[in-house]
Design a protein around this motif. Structure first.
Motif, mmCIF file in Angstrom:
data_model
loop_
_atom_site.group_PDB
_atom_site.id
_atom_site.type_symbol
_atom_site.label_atom_id
_atom_site.label_comp_id
_atom_site.label_asym_id
_atom_site.label_seq_id
_atom_site.Cartn_x
_atom_site.Cartn_y
_atom_site.Cartn_z
ATOM 1 N N TRP A 83 51.613 36.787 47.237
ATOM 2 C CA TRP A 83 50.381 36.516 47.525
ATOM 3 C C TRP A 83 50.369 34.684 47.498
ATOM 4 N N ILE A 84 51.014 34.171 46.937
ATOM 5 C CA ILE A 84 50.863 32.767 46.687
ATOM 6 C C ILE A 84 52.211 31.826 47.494
ATOM 7 N N GLY A 85 52.795 32.675 48.247
ATOM 8 C CA GLY A 85 53.703 31.973 49.231
ATOM 9 C C GLY A 85 55.018 31.674 48.320
ATOM 10 N N GLY A 126 44.009 31.506 47.015
ATOM 11 C CA GLY A 126 42.966 32.273 46.431
ATOM 12 C C GLY A 126 42.467 33.410 47.272
ATOM 13 N N HIS A 127 42.466 32.844 48.581
ATOM 14 C CA HIS A 127 41.787 33.856 49.659
ATOM 15 C C HIS A 127 42.377 35.303 49.589
ATOM 16 N N VAL A 128 43.764 35.017 49.642
ATOM 17 C CA VAL A 128 44.966 36.008 49.649
ATOM 18 C C VAL A 128 44.430 36.855 48.483
ATOM 19 N N ILE A 129 44.394 36.413 47.249
ATOM 20 C CA ILE A 129 44.147 37.076 46.005
ATOM 21 C C ILE A 129 42.779 37.822 46.062
ATOM 22 N N GLN A 130 41.561 37.031 46.566
ATOM 23 C CA GLN A 130 40.532 37.766 46.704
ATOM 24 C C GLN A 130 40.359 38.957 47.768
ATOM 25 N N LYS A 131 41.202 38.908 48.435
ATOM 26 C CA LYS A 131 41.294 40.210 49.403
ATOM 27 C C LYS A 131 41.906 41.508 48.852
ATOM 28 N N GLN A 132 42.986 41.148 47.754
ATOM 29 C CA GLN A 132 43.536 42.000 46.966
ATOM 30 C C GLN A 132 42.514 42.908 45.919
ATOM 31 N N TYR A 133 41.517 41.907 45.544
ATOM 32 C CA TYR A 133 40.413 42.423 44.488
ATOM 33 C C TYR A 133 39.148 42.458 45.160
ATOM 34 N N SER A 137 34.611 38.725 42.296
ATOM 35 C CA SER A 137 34.000 37.753 42.964
ATOM 36 C C SER A 137 34.517 36.248 42.623
ATOM 37 N N ASN A 138 34.377 35.490 43.715
ATOM 38 C CA ASN A 138 34.873 34.134 43.673
ATOM 39 C C ASN A 138 36.367 33.762 43.338
ATOM 40 N N LEU A 139 37.089 34.503 43.419
ATOM 41 C CA LEU A 139 38.552 34.436 43.208
ATOM 42 C C LEU A 139 39.492 33.423 43.829
#
Lengths: 175, 175
Positions: A83-85, A126-133, A137-139
C-alpha cells in the motif's frame, strides 16, 4: 529481507509481491520508479518542477517492524508494504528509517543499495490505507503524522544483481 | 565559488584551474573521476576490489577556509586545492566538510551537485604536499591526521550545467 515487490502498473505506486528482482543501475526494470534520472517534483524544490535530475529515489525500503508501529499508531490492524509502494521489506533491522545516507545494504548476490536517506511520508499512501479501512476516518492525514521517522528509506542501486525473498542482507552503516 | 578545476592527466589526481566547467551526469567530462560508475577500491570494502559500482565520488569540493586550517595544522604556508585533487573550491561556507549527505549545492546555471558526504583524507595528497615542502618532514602522514573533518566533500551531479569561477552557489542542507 522478507519480501521484494514491484509497481508494474503505470498509474499507481502500489506494489505487488514477486519472488525475486533483478536490480539494475536505475532500480528495478519495469518498476514505476526505475530510471537513472527522474523529474523533479515537490521533494526537490531547489529545481523547477519537471527538471530532469539524478534519481535518488529508485528503491523504497521499509521495515516490517516499523510498518507495524505505524499501524498501531493509526489504530488499524495492519499496513501492507504494498500500500505504501515498498520495493523491499526487511525485518530485524533496528530503526531502518534512521539509517544514515551513505549506508549500504549488501545482498548475497553481491547486489548493493546505497541509502539516500529517510523517505518522508506524503499523503498518497495514506489515501490507499484509507480505502482499506473505510470505517475509519482521517487515515490519510494520520498516516503522514504517524509514519514520520518510520516510513523507511529510499536508495540507489550501487551494484546490480538479484534479490530473492528471504535473502539476508548485510548493513554497512555510514557514520 | 572561488575556482573550478579539472584533473586532465590520466596518471594524476592533481587538478588545474580552468575558468568554467560543463557539469554532466557523471561529473566533469575529461576529469580523472568522471563516470556514472567507477571501480570499487579501498573506500568500498563491502565490494570486491575492482567491482563496477555507482560513482558517488564524481566531484571533489573543498573549502578555501578549511584548506587554510589544514595548512596551519601542518605548519606549512598553504595547501593548494590543486594538490589535493579538488574540482571546486568554495569560500564562505561554514564547515563544508560536515555538510550532511543529501544536501545540495545549486549554481546560477541551475546545475546541482548532490553531497555524498565527507571525503575522508588518504595519504596520496599528502605525498603531493610533501613534494612542495621538501624541507619539512612527515607531511604525508600529517596531512591525513590534520585533514580529518576538513578535507571537503564528494558529490554526484544531480542536474547538469555550467559552473564558472566566481559563481555564487546556494546550499540546501539536508537535515
Amino acid at each position: 529481507m522478507t519480501s521484494v515487490l514491484i509497481a508494474q502498473k503505470a498509474d499507481s505506486f502500489v506494489t505487488e509481491k514477486i519472488s525475486s528482482v533483478d536490480l539494475q543501475y536505475g532500480g528495478i526494470p519495469g518498476d514505476l520508479h526505475f530510471g537513472l534520472t527522474k523529474r523533479a517534483g515537490a521533494r526537490e524544490p531547489m529545481y523547477k518542477r519537471g527538471t530532469e535530475i539524478l534519481n535518488r529515489r529508485q528503491i523504497s525500503i521499509v521495515s516490517a517492524e516499523e510498518c507495524a508501529i505505524i499501524a498501531e499508531e493509526m489504530d488499524v490492524p495492519k499496513i501492507l508494504p504494498e500500500w505504501i509502494g515498498a520495493n523491499i521489506v526487511v525485518s530485524g533491522i533496528d530503526h531502518l528509517t534512521k539509517l544514515p545516507a551513505g549506508s549500504r545494504l549488501i545482498f548475497p548476490s553481491g547486489a548493493g543499495i546505497l541509502c539516500e536517506g529517510e523517505n518522508l511520508p506524503c499523503i498518497h499512501p495514506g489515501h490507499v490505507i484509507q480505502k482499506q479501512y473505510p470505517n475509519k476516518s482521517n487515515l490519510a492525514a494520520r498516516f503522514v503524522k504517524a509514519a514520520m521517522g518510520l516510513r523507511g528509506i529510499v536508495g540507489m542501486v550501487e551494484h546490480p544483481g538479484m534479490l530473492h525473498t528471504g535473502d539476508q542482507a548485510k548493513i554497512f552503516i555510514d557514520s
